[in-house]
Design a protein around this motif. Structure first.
Motif, PDB file in Angstrom:
ATOM      1  N   TRP A   1      53.774 122.611  42.748  1.00 21.75           N
ATOM      2  CA  TRP A   1      53.501 121.276  42.233  1.00 21.75           C
ATOM      3  C   TRP A   1      52.447 121.282  41.130  1.00 21.75           C
ATOM      4  CZ3 TRP A   1      57.134 118.050  43.100  1.00 21.75           C
ATOM      5  CH2 TRP A   1      57.869 118.110  44.280  1.00 21.75           C
ATOM      6  N   ALA A   2      51.446 122.135  41.251  1.00 21.05           N
ATOM      7  CA  ALA A   2      50.408 122.178  40.217  1.00 21.05           C
ATOM      8  C   ALA A   2      50.992 122.628  38.879  1.00 21.05           C
ATOM      9  CB  ALA A   2      49.273 123.106  40.648  1.00 21.05           C
ATOM     10  N   ASP A   3      51.876 123.649  38.940  1.00 20.89           N
ATOM     11  CA  ASP A   3      52.512 124.127  37.708  1.00 20.89           C
ATOM     12  C   ASP A   3      53.441 123.063  37.136  1.00 20.89           C
ATOM     13  OD1 ASP A   3      51.182 126.498  38.072  1.00 20.89           O
ATOM     14  OD2 ASP A   3      52.919 127.577  38.888  1.00 20.89           O
ATOM     15  N   LEU A   4      54.203 122.398  38.035  1.00 18.92           N
ATOM     16  CA  LEU A   4      55.124 121.366  37.566  1.00 18.92           C
ATOM     17  C   LEU A   4      54.361 120.210  36.937  1.00 18.92           C
ATOM     18  CD1 LEU A   4      58.009 120.319  37.329  1.00 18.92           C
ATOM     19  CD2 LEU A   4      57.770 119.340  39.625  1.00 18.92           C
ATOM     20  N   ALA A   5      53.236 119.829  37.533  1.00 25.03           N
ATOM     21  CA  ALA A   5      52.423 118.741  36.975  1.00 25.03           C
ATOM     22  C   ALA A   5      51.989 119.084  35.553  1.00 25.03           C
ATOM     23  CB  ALA A   5      51.206 118.487  37.864  1.00 25.03           C
ATOM     24  N   ALA A   6      51.555 120.321  35.343  1.00 25.50           N
ATOM     25  CA  ALA A   6      51.138 120.733  33.997  1.00 25.50           C
ATOM     26  C   ALA A   6      52.323 120.726  33.038  1.00 25.50           C
ATOM     27  CB  ALA A   6      50.503 122.117  34.058  1.00 25.50           C
ATOM     28  N   ASP A   7      53.474 121.220  33.498  1.00 24.34           N
ATOM     29  CA  ASP A   7      54.667 121.247  32.648  1.00 24.34           C
ATOM     30  C   ASP A   7      55.089 119.842  32.223  1.00 24.34           C
ATOM     31  OD1 ASP A   7      54.765 123.963  32.855  1.00 24.34           O
ATOM     32  OD2 ASP A   7      56.387 124.010  34.336  1.00 24.34           O
ATOM     33  N   LEU A   8      54.892 118.858  33.106  1.00 26.12           N
ATOM     34  CA  LEU A   8      55.341 117.497  32.833  1.00 26.12           C
ATOM     35  C   LEU A   8      54.270 116.646  32.153  1.00 26.12           C
ATOM     36  CD1 LEU A   8      57.336 116.714  36.113  1.00 26.12           C
ATOM     37  CD2 LEU A   8      58.177 117.582  33.936  1.00 26.12           C
ATOM     38  N   GLY A   9      53.148 117.268  31.781  1.00 25.94           N
ATOM     39  CA  GLY A   9      52.151 116.562  30.988  1.00 25.94           C
ATOM     40  C   GLY A   9      51.081 115.848  31.770  1.00 25.94           C
ATOM     41  N   TYR A  10      50.980 116.120  33.065  1.00 20.40           N
ATOM     42  CA  TYR A  10      49.940 115.487  33.875  1.00 20.40           C
ATOM     43  C   TYR A  10      48.646 116.286  33.779  1.00 20.40           C
ATOM     44  CZ  TYR A  10      53.278 112.274  35.940  1.00 20.40           C
ATOM     45  OH  TYR A  10      54.208 111.287  36.122  1.00 20.40           O
ATOM     46  N   SER A  11      47.523 115.577  33.853  1.00 19.62           N
ATOM     47  CA  SER A  11      46.232 116.243  33.748  1.00 19.62           C
ATOM     48  C   SER A  11      45.954 117.109  34.959  1.00 19.62           C
ATOM     49  CB  SER A  11      45.111 115.207  33.578  1.00 19.62           C
ATOM     50  OG  SER A  11      45.129 114.267  34.645  1.00 19.62           O
ATOM     51  N   ASP A  12      46.503 116.714  36.136  1.00 15.42           N
ATOM     52  CA  ASP A  12      46.336 117.522  37.335  1.00 15.42           C
ATOM     53  C   ASP A  12      47.412 117.139  38.349  1.00 15.42           C
ATOM     54  OD1 ASP A  12      45.464 115.106  38.623  1.00 15.42           O
ATOM     55  OD2 ASP A  12      43.427 115.507  37.942  1.00 15.42           O
ATOM     56  N   GLN A  13      47.498 117.911  39.438  1.00 14.70           N
ATOM     57  CA  GLN A  13      48.516 117.675  40.456  1.00 14.70           C
ATOM     58  C   GLN A  13      48.340 116.318  41.120  1.00 14.70           C
ATOM     59  OE1 GLN A  13      48.902 120.856  43.291  1.00 14.70           O
ATOM     60  NE2 GLN A  13      49.960 119.582  44.800  1.00 14.70           N
ATOM     61  N   ALA A  14      47.098 115.894  41.325  1.00 16.52           N
ATOM     62  CA  ALA A  14      46.834 114.615  41.999  1.00 16.52           C
ATOM     63  C   ALA A  14      47.440 113.447  41.222  1.00 16.52           C
ATOM     64  CB  ALA A  14      45.337 114.420  42.177  1.00 16.52           C
ATOM     65  N   HIS A  15      47.412 113.534  39.889  1.00 16.33           N
ATOM     66  CA  HIS A  15      47.974 112.468  39.056  1.00 16.33           C
ATOM     67  C   HIS A  15      49.494 112.388  39.241  1.00 16.33           C
ATOM     68  CE1 HIS A  15      47.979 110.433  34.796  1.00 16.33           C
ATOM     69  NE2 HIS A  15      48.421 109.645  35.756  1.00 16.33           N
ATOM     70  N   LEU A  16      50.149 113.544  39.273  1.00 12.10           N
ATOM     71  CA  LEU A  16      51.587 113.582  39.529  1.00 12.10           C
ATOM     72  C   LEU A  16      51.905 113.003  40.904  1.00 12.10           C
ATOM     73  CD1 LEU A  16      54.557 114.447  39.089  1.00 12.10           C
ATOM     74  CD2 LEU A  16      53.913 116.736  39.903  1.00 12.10           C
ATOM     75  N   VAL A  17      51.137 113.387  41.902  1.00  7.96           N
ATOM     76  CA  VAL A  17      51.369 112.891  43.261  1.00  7.96           C
ATOM     77  C   VAL A  17      51.250 111.377  43.301  1.00  7.96           C
ATOM     78  CG1 VAL A  17      50.463 112.859  45.624  1.00  7.96           C
ATOM     79  CG2 VAL A  17      50.687 115.031  44.396  1.00  7.96           C
ATOM     80  N   ARG A  18      50.234 110.820  42.644  1.00 11.32           N
ATOM     81  CA  ARG A  18      50.050 109.357  42.637  1.00 11.32           C
ATOM     82  C   ARG A  18      51.224 108.660  41.983  1.00 11.32           C
ATOM     83  NH1 ARG A  18      44.690 110.676  41.329  1.00 11.32           N
ATOM     84  NH2 ARG A  18      45.061 110.229  39.111  1.00 11.32           N
ATOM     85  N   ASP A  19      51.638 109.161  40.817  1.00 10.36           N
ATOM     86  CA  ASP A  19      52.748 108.520  40.097  1.00 10.36           C
ATOM     87  C   ASP A  19      54.051 108.642  40.877  1.00 10.36           C
ATOM     88  OD1 ASP A  19      51.208 107.667  38.020  1.00 10.36           O
ATOM     89  OD2 ASP A  19      52.297 108.751  36.459  1.00 10.36           O
ATOM     90  N   PHE A  20      54.317 109.826  41.397  1.00 11.63           N
ATOM     91  CA  PHE A  20      55.557 110.060  42.147  1.00 11.63           C
ATOM     92  C   PHE A  20      55.601 109.160  43.369  1.00 11.63           C
ATOM     93  CE2 PHE A  20      58.563 112.005  44.943  1.00 11.63           C
ATOM     94  CZ  PHE A  20      59.465 112.690  44.143  1.00 11.63           C
TER      95      PHE A  20
END
Length: 273
Positions: free
Chosen positions: A238-257
């Motif tokens: 998830w951390a790598d995917l968050a970076a690939d998708l333009g998120y500043s960190d994994q927590a930001h991706l988790v919140r949006d998702f």
């Protein structure tokens, strides 16, 4: 011009279960309509227990016709076909199917519905309006009847009767939205605008007028759909995917998702396995 409909599962949460519970397929429209229409989508079902499907909406308008018999197995509770225009949905869409029924839908390309609507598409965002809606008249005959070819022909005839008008600005927006969908390196509005030699404000105005939402929303929605699609194939890093998708960190991706899908990425990945 596309010669076959897309076969990805983007936007469909738990696509494997959908395919087990109902008959789902996509078809291309007549060639003269493909510049505006992504595809037709058809669903038929006969269910003994209710089935809930969840969708993370695309940045696209849909026209949807549904015919069902509710919970009746023998069709005695047969209801007339309904039709509606569904603007871009900002939130998770849920629908529960019961009994026997069928749906025929038109998914327009982002920016494509403007040729039929001829008003700012943002007027429809977040709304579902019954047909007829202004100049979009109801079909004379049911759309969800007969074979797939019958339904495709009925939809082709209906959309052609709405007399779409070519518009160079709509064509530009459709190309831009397609670039966002297909190029996962598109992560920021300012970079994307510079890449296409457009002022950011003009890009924003075009998307609100023709797509119904701004370019930042479109970028984020397509990237979140990518995250959900990757989760189906197995839990990614998830951390790598968050970076690939333009998120500043994994927590930001988790919140949006979680805000869009209703569950965390990890919980979703576990549920589809």
């Amino acid at each position: 011009m596309r010669q076959r409909p897309r076969d990805d599962s983007r936007g469909i949460l738990d696509p494997g279960r959908l395919l087990r519970e109902v008959r789902f397929r996509r078809h291309l429209p007549a060639e003269s309509l493909r510049q505006w229409v992504e595809h037709y989508w058809l669903i038929d079902w006969t269910l003994h227990t209710p089935f809930e499907q969840r969708i993370v909406p695309h940045p696209a308008v849909n026209v949807v016709f549904q015919h069902d018999s509710g919970d009746s197995d023998d069709g005695s509770d047969d209801r007339p076909e309904s039709g509606e225009v569904a603007g871009v949905g900002r939130d998770l869409f849920r629908i529960t199917l019961t009994g026997t029924g069928r749906v025929c839908g038109v998914q327009f390309r982002p920016g494509g519905f403007h040729a039929f609507w001829r008003h700012p598409v943002a007027e429809l965002t977040g709304h579902r309006l019954p047909l007829p809606t202004g100049r979009l008249t109801r079909p004379d005959e049911p759309v969800c009847a007969g074979t797939d070819d019958d339904r495709r022909h009925a939809l082709d005839t209906l959309l052609s009767s709405w007399a779409p008008e070519p518009d160079p600005l709509a064509e530009e927006v459709i190309r831009l939205a397609e670039a966002i969908r297909t190029d996962r390196t598109v992560l920021r509005v300012d970079d994307f605008a510079a890449r296409h030699e457009l002022p950011v404000r003009r890009l924003q105005r075009l998307f609100v007028e023709y797509v119904g939402v701004g370019p930042k929303w479109v970028i984020r929605r397509y990237r979140l759909q990518e995250a959900a699609e990757q989760a189906v194939g197995g839990p990614p890093r998830w951390a790598d995917l968050a970076a690939d998708l333009g998120y500043s960190d994994q927590a930001h991706l988790v919140r949006d998702f979680t805000a869009v899908a209703g569950v965390s990425p990890a919980a979703y990945a576990r549920s589809v396995r």
